[in-house]
Design an enzyme around this catalytic site. Structure first.
Site, PDB file in Angstrom:
ATOM      1  N   HIS A  56     130.463  24.667  17.231  1.00 15.05           N
ATOM      2  CA  HIS A  56     129.070  24.988  17.573  1.00 15.05           C
ATOM      3  C   HIS A  56     128.534  26.160  16.743  1.00 15.05           C
ATOM      4  O   HIS A  56     128.600  27.298  17.195  1.00 15.05           O
ATOM      5  CB  HIS A  56     128.988  25.384  19.055  1.00 15.05           C
ATOM      6  CG  HIS A  56     129.146  24.248  19.998  1.00 15.05           C
ATOM      7  ND1 HIS A  56     128.092  23.473  20.411  1.00 15.05           N
ATOM      8  CD2 HIS A  56     130.247  23.747  20.605  1.00 15.05           C
ATOM      9  CE1 HIS A  56     128.528  22.539  21.249  1.00 15.05           C
ATOM     10  NE2 HIS A  56     129.833  22.676  21.382  1.00 15.05           N
ATOM     11  N   GLU A 105     125.536  27.024  16.403  1.00 16.58           N
ATOM     12  CA  GLU A 105     124.404  27.663  17.100  1.00 16.58           C
ATOM     13  C   GLU A 105     124.887  28.705  18.113  1.00 16.58           C
ATOM     14  O   GLU A 105     124.092  29.498  18.597  1.00 16.58           O
ATOM     15  CB  GLU A 105     123.533  26.588  17.774  1.00 16.58           C
ATOM     16  CG  GLU A 105     124.037  26.034  19.095  1.00 16.58           C
ATOM     17  CD  GLU A 105     125.151  24.987  18.950  1.00 16.58           C
ATOM     18  OE1 GLU A 105     125.659  24.807  17.831  1.00 16.58           O
ATOM     19  OE2 GLU A 105     125.524  24.372  19.971  1.00 16.58           O
ATOM     20  N   CYS A 157     128.842  18.639  18.108  1.00 11.88           N
ATOM     21  CA  CYS A 157     129.625  18.291  19.291  1.00 11.88           C
ATOM     22  C   CYS A 157     129.208  16.917  19.819  1.00 11.88           C
ATOM     23  O   CYS A 157     129.428  15.921  19.165  1.00 11.88           O
ATOM     24  CB  CYS A 157     129.519  19.405  20.331  1.00 11.88           C
ATOM     25  SG  CYS A 157     130.832  19.347  21.561  1.00 11.88           S
TER      26      CYS A 157
END
Lengths: 218, 84
Positions: free
Chosen positions: A195, A197, A87
């Protein structure tokens, strides 16, 4: 595997990134402040997390990409250390020149925050070797400036060299050729808008990001 | 010395912000606007010793992203000069 997460003023995914790296590797990453001018020695992985570094002043990632820690990060990239930019991290990597192109305002001007359907378009990279070829995966996105732009020659080169590793299955932000993630020429630097994560725990809605960290930490 | 730097998107680069402004002008019933492009104006107050070349470097290294943007530097008492 020794890893570090770079923290800028305005980073907001640094903790999630650290949790993901620790969950998969079993080792706590170093948290490195942007003002430092040296990285801890012996790093295998550097993560540049999402957020809104410096409030996105001037351009997203522009100020962060000129901070002290970036010089050693660029040197580490040259030595083959694996670098993951997610990002805002992707925006910072294009601003440093480690990755080509630029991330512009989403073409429909809206901030897009949802699960994005992606295709893993290359499993040759060290970041995606754990996925099945052309796998359809779902990873959250949350960005305003995710519209990947590069000139036609650069886009052709990225495709010819198998460096587009993720594509959106639908156009969500206007990105050229639906590109969601690319690697550098040497293959050790990945930038992506979604994302991974945020997709490592079933309780958070999905685990499609796990294979990326498992590939990376292999 | 006041220096003004105009940063604009290159031709052919989509400008969603300009489009939204265009749309808003139309919805306010202003007719005859063919296109809108939005950019940035950055004003620097620099010492007289700062050279034109140094200002160019500032633009290339930070103020503009030349992948997607052009810049023009306006020095005092001169018209904007196209640089890239």
């Amino acid at each position: 595997m020794q890893s570090a997460v770079i923290v800028f003023p305005g980073s907001n995914c640094d903790r999630d990134m650290a949790v993901a790296l620790e969950t998969v590797s079993g080792q706590k990453p170093h948290m490195v402040w942007h003002g430092d001018s040296e990285l801890p020695s012996g790093l295998d992985i550097i993560a540049i997390p999402g957020g809104f570094s410096y409030g996105d002043y001037l351009r997203s990632g522009a100020m962060a990409s000129r901070s002290n820690i970036i010089r050693p990060v660029i040197e580490a990239a040259g030595r083959g250390v694996r670098i993951l930019g997610v990002c805002n991290g992707f925006q910072i990597l294009t601003e440093t020149g480690l990755l080509p192109g630029a991330l512009m305002r989403n073409s429909n001007i809206h901030f897009v925050c949802k699960d994005a359907e992606l295709e893993v378009t290359s499993t040759a990279s060290i970041f995606t070797s754990g996925y099945a070829s052309n796998a359809a995966i779902s990873i959250p996105v949350a960005h305003h400036d995710g519209n990947f732009f590069a000139d036609g020659d650069t886009l052709d080169q990225l495709e010819n060299e198998d460096r587009v590793v993720f594509r959106y299955r639908n156009d969500i932000n206007g990105s050229s050729r639906n590109i969601a993630g690319i690697v550098n020429e040497a293959g050790n630097v990945l930038g992506m808008m979604p994302h991974p994560e945020r997709a490592i725990d079933k309780k958070h809605g999905g685990t499609d990001g796990l294979a990326l960290f498992e590939s990376l930490l292999r | 010395m006041k220096v003004r730097i105009f940063v604009t998107l290159k031709d052919g680069v989509l400008d969603p912000q300009g489009k939204a402004i265009h749309h808003a002008l139309e919805s306010l019933d202003f007719a005859g606007v063919n296109d809108v492009r939005a950019g940035k104006l950055i004003e620097l107050d620099v010492a007289p010793s700062v050279s034109r070349e140094e200002i160019d470097k500032m633009c290339d290294k930070l103020l503009a992203n030349t992948v997607i943007e052009n810049y023009e530097i306006e020095l005092p008492e001169t018209a904007p000069e196209k640089t890239s």
